[in-house]
Enzyme design. Structure first.
Site, short mmCIF file in Angstrom:
data_model
loop_
_atom_site.label_atom_id
_atom_site.label_comp_id
_atom_site.label_asym_id
_atom_site.label_seq_id
_atom_site.Cartn_x
_atom_site.Cartn_y
_atom_site.Cartn_z
N GLU A 374 0.83 -1.20 0.00
CA GLU A 374 0.00 0.00 0.00
C GLU A 374 0.87 1.26 0.00
OE1 GLU A 374 -2.42 -0.57 3.46
OE2 GLU A 374 -2.91 -2.61 2.84
N LEU A 404 -5.79 -1.96 -0.79
CA LEU A 404 -5.77 -2.02 0.67
C LEU A 404 -6.37 -3.36 1.09
CD1 LEU A 404 -6.73 1.02 2.90
CD2 LEU A 404 -6.84 -1.34 3.70
N ALA A 405 -5.54 -4.38 1.00
CA ALA A 405 -6.02 -5.75 1.22
C ALA A 405 -4.81 -6.60 1.60
CB ALA A 405 -6.70 -6.29 -0.03
N GLU A 406 -4.55 -6.71 2.91
CA GLU A 406 -3.31 -7.34 3.36
C GLU A 406 -3.23 -8.82 3.00
OE1 GLU A 406 -3.81 -3.55 5.39
OE2 GLU A 406 -5.16 -5.29 5.19
N GLN A 428 1.93 -2.00 5.57
CA GLN A 428 2.20 -0.62 5.94
C GLN A 428 2.48 -0.43 7.43
OE1 GLN A 428 -0.74 2.89 5.35
NE2 GLN A 428 0.40 2.67 3.43
N PHE A 432 -1.89 -3.84 11.02
CA PHE A 432 -2.86 -4.20 9.99
C PHE A 432 -2.49 -5.49 9.27
CE2 PHE A 432 -2.86 0.60 10.02
CZ PHE A 432 -3.91 0.68 10.93
N ILE A 433 -1.55 -6.23 9.80
CA ILE A 433 -1.14 -7.48 9.17
C ILE A 433 -2.12 -8.62 9.46
CG2 ILE A 433 0.27 -8.44 11.05
CD1 ILE A 433 2.35 -9.18 8.89
N PRO A 435 -5.28 -9.39 8.93
CA PRO A 435 -6.05 -10.05 7.88
C PRO A 435 -5.23 -11.02 7.03
CG PRO A 435 -6.59 -7.72 7.97
CD PRO A 435 -5.41 -7.92 8.87
N HIS A 475 -1.25 1.76 15.57
CA HIS A 475 -0.02 2.01 14.81
C HIS A 475 1.20 1.80 15.71
CE1 HIS A 475 -3.12 4.20 12.56
NE2 HIS A 475 -2.37 4.00 11.48
#
Length: 673
Positions: A374, A404-406, A428, A432-433, A435, A475
């Site tokens: 991303e 935007l699709a891990e 990123q 968010f890893i 998924p 984050h």
């Protein structure tokens, strides 16, 4: 659903090929029936039903060129795999879990196909994970200029999974040469189609901007013609297509499923009247291509072939090595590091710049390396600018943005790695890893093991992680404990610019998947010499940052930096602390830890993740189990308190994030024990 009255000559099938197609369908049915009998006799522990799907499977398989095209079948695709070149003997070796099973060496359940010589990529039980792999393979074929097409199949139930949607989206964005074959038998185990699929699967595909057809999947000629058109369109640059083949399975989902619990015998019988083999048989008879003598000959041939296959597979040796092929390149550290490494020479730079420069070097050296994720493409070059300039120097097909699709990012990377690229996939933020957990754990980490060593997964996953940057709950997460738990995956964490270069080079040249964790706190905080030319840091090799005799501090990432500051303060207090920077969490450099513990007798383990269940708990357990008699004090850990992640407020974050002062306090307490 459309159905066509088709003449085989009009769609390019000669008589001989049509007879071969029919024979393959007969072989699939005979083999499936025999497997069910073997199951009822107690000779086959588990079988997967395929009867009823022969028209969809064999018709589609005959539409591709196995010399250049790739196939990702799903577990029901017995007929497809026979058409691609697997023999009944090959399939039964898997049914009986024999050592020579070409798909997995007896490690997976039956019907988890893998056939490298025919471009059949290894499959797992996880539903829909194959679709992003197919997209990644298709991207690679186009990138390499190979005129191949990817055929990927699944049941209609798999279209409810996010991986299907993410792969469809990615394939459509890039106009990839991939054909999605959905064998719609109207049941996801016991769940009827109306309770699992909203609207039309073909219409969903059209919503992604691709060609799609819903066809009679029990008409093998229709399946062949439709799939052939989709393959030719893809091969000619026309992008992806979806073929929804309406079909039915006659038996339960598997031998563990009692289908009479959820459907009637009358329903099954209605579909048996549409049997794909009977329909093709009728066509052949009417075309005067199947005289009685040939019909008997074909039936005798397949019956004898299956009988001989059963006999041979039952006699094959059973597997006896469950421990091999966990890694394509096993690393077992043996020699401990006991002194600091030689000083690195080079211009001073920060950690972030070192990562960027290293990727430039790697991509200049290896044309098969691609970087994607991303926001990674120029002109932005990543939210941290880690990929700045890669697209400008190497082109947009080697450094590009992903949706935007891990899960898609990692899954596509797996497919790329299978087909010959060496992808660097960027997530990123570590937060968010999650998924992508299934793709990392169920797929990437297990590919070499589950294929009995026949496939590798040279994938690097770059992941900025950790706190100290005012990132808040989403984050600032530390994720290493999740992934170091997984055999088959390697996990490294640099804390200096030189180590960032050395570890990233080692990671890209390793045949196994490597998670490259980048401590965000150190991106611009830490600077040091950047070595020019050839420089490597071996995976599984810790560094002694500071020798000492009173106390061993074990840390990594940002905590290695703070521990170095703490060690200087402890020295002023009269405590001679030795600092071990692990750098590599999996594989772990136990010899270096052991040598230090034997010297100091006291151990403080520091990480910014929560103490409970953190990576430090594993180190503590190993020290206690292997070096207990050398300890002069209890093992201590210093990590974050029990909060989900660091708060957004600077003040609150500072209160919970481990720091140099806390390391000093714990070190003093331990030294005085």
């Amino acid at each position: 659903m459309i159905s066509m009255g088709i003449n085989h000559h009009d769609i390019g099938l000669d008589d001989e090929t049509l007879i071969d197609l029919y024979r393959t369908m007969l072989l699939a049915r005979n083999l499936d029936d025999r497997m069910w009998k073997l199951n009822r006799q107690g000779q086959a522990a588990f079988v997967v039903s395929s009867s009823g799907h022969e028209g969809a499977q064999v018709g589609a398989a005959f539409a591709i060129d196995p010399d250049v095209d790739w196939v990702l079948p799903y577990y029901r695709d017995v007929g497809m795999c026979l058409a691609l070149g697997l023999t009944p003997h090959d399939i039964l070796l898997g049914v009986f879990s024999r050592a020579s099973d070409p798909s997995s060496g007896g490690r997976q359940m039956p019907n988890h196909w893998s056939f490298p010589s025919r471009h059949v990529f290894t499959a797992s039980s996880a539903i829909a994970t194959q679709y992003p792999h197919a997209a990644g393979i298709a991207y690679t074929l186009r990138h390499q200029g190979i005129p191949g097409v990817v055929l990927v199949s699944g049941g209609e139930g798999s279209t409810s999974e996010g991986d299907w949607h993410e792969a469809m989206n990615f394939a459509a964005i890039h106009r990839l040469p991939v054909v999605f074959l959905i064998e719609n038998n109207h049941y996801a185990i016991s769940v009827r189609e109306e309770n699992e699929v909203a609207g039309s699967i073909a219409e969903r595909a059209r919503g992604y901007g691709m060609e799609a057809e819903s066809i009679d999947g029990n008409d093998a000629l229709t399946v062949y013609a439709t799939t052939r058109d989709a393959v030719e369109r893809a091969r000619g640059g026309g992008g992806p297509s979806l073929v929804e083949a309406q079909t039915y399975r006659y038996y339960g989902h598997t031998s563990e499923d009692r289908d009479s619990d959820y459907r009637t015998a009358e329903e099954v019988e209605r579909w048996r009247k549409k049997d794909p083999i009977l329909r093709l048989h009728q066509y052949l008879v009417e075309a005067r291509l199947l005289p009685d003598a040939l019909e008997r000959e074909l039936e005798d041939q397949v019956e004898q072939e299956v009988a001989l296959a059963v006999e041979g597979a039952l006699a094959a040796p059973e597997p006896d090595d469950p421990l091999s092929h966990v890694y394509a390149k096993p690393i077992e550290p043996r020699e401990p590091a006991v002194e600091p490494e030689m000083a690195i020479e080079g211009d001073k730079t920060n950690l972030l710049t070192a990562i960027n420069k290293t990727m430039h070097e790697i991509m200049a050296s290896y044309s098969e390396v691609v970087v994607f994720g991303e926001d990674v493409a120029d002109p932005k070059g990543g939210v941290f600018k880690a990929t700045k300039g890669l697209g400008e120097q190497f082109g947009p097909d080697r450094s590009f943005n992903a949706p935007l699709a891990e899960s898609c990012i990692v899954g596509v990377g797996i497919g790329m790695a299978a087909a010959g690229l060496r992808p660097i996939a960027e997530i990123q933020f570590a937060d968010f890893i999650h998924p992508a957990f299934d793709q990392i754990v169920s797929e990437a980490a297990r590919i070499h093991y589950r294929s009995d060593g026949r496939w590798t997964c040279p994938l690097v996953i770059r992941v900025p992680y950790g706190g100290g940057v005012h990132g808040g709950l989403y984050h600032s997460q530390s994720i290493e404990a999740f992934y170091t738990h997984i055999p088959g995956l390697k996990v490294v964490v640099p804390s200096t610019p030189a180590d960032a270069k050395g570890l990233l080079w080692e990671a890209i040249e390793d045949p196994d998947p490597v998670m490259f964790l980048e401590p965000k706190k150190l991106y611009r905080l830490v600077s040091g010499p950047y070595p020019e030319g050839h420089h490597r840091v071996a995976l599984g090799k810790a560094a002694v940052r500071r020798p000492g005799t009173d106390l061993t501090i074990i840390a990594y990432g940002a905590m290695a930096h703070f521990a170095a500051q703490a060690a200087d303060t402890l020295a002023a207090e009269g405590v001679d602390a030795e600092l071990i920077d692990l750098r590599s969490l999996r594989p772990l450099d136990w010899p270096t830890i052991e040598a230090s513990v034997h010297k100091t007798g006291r151990v403080l383990i520091v990480h910014e993740d929560n103490e409970f269940g953190g990576f430090g708990a594993e180190i503590a357990a190993q020290v206690a189990a292997k070096s207990f008699e050398h300890l002069d004090a209890p093992i201590r850990r210093y990590g974050a308190p029990e909060v989900p992640a660091f708060p957004f407020s600077d003040k609150l974050e500072a209160m919970v994030m481990p720091n140099a002062e806390g390391i000093v306090q714990h070190g003093l307490e331990l030294s005085r024990y």
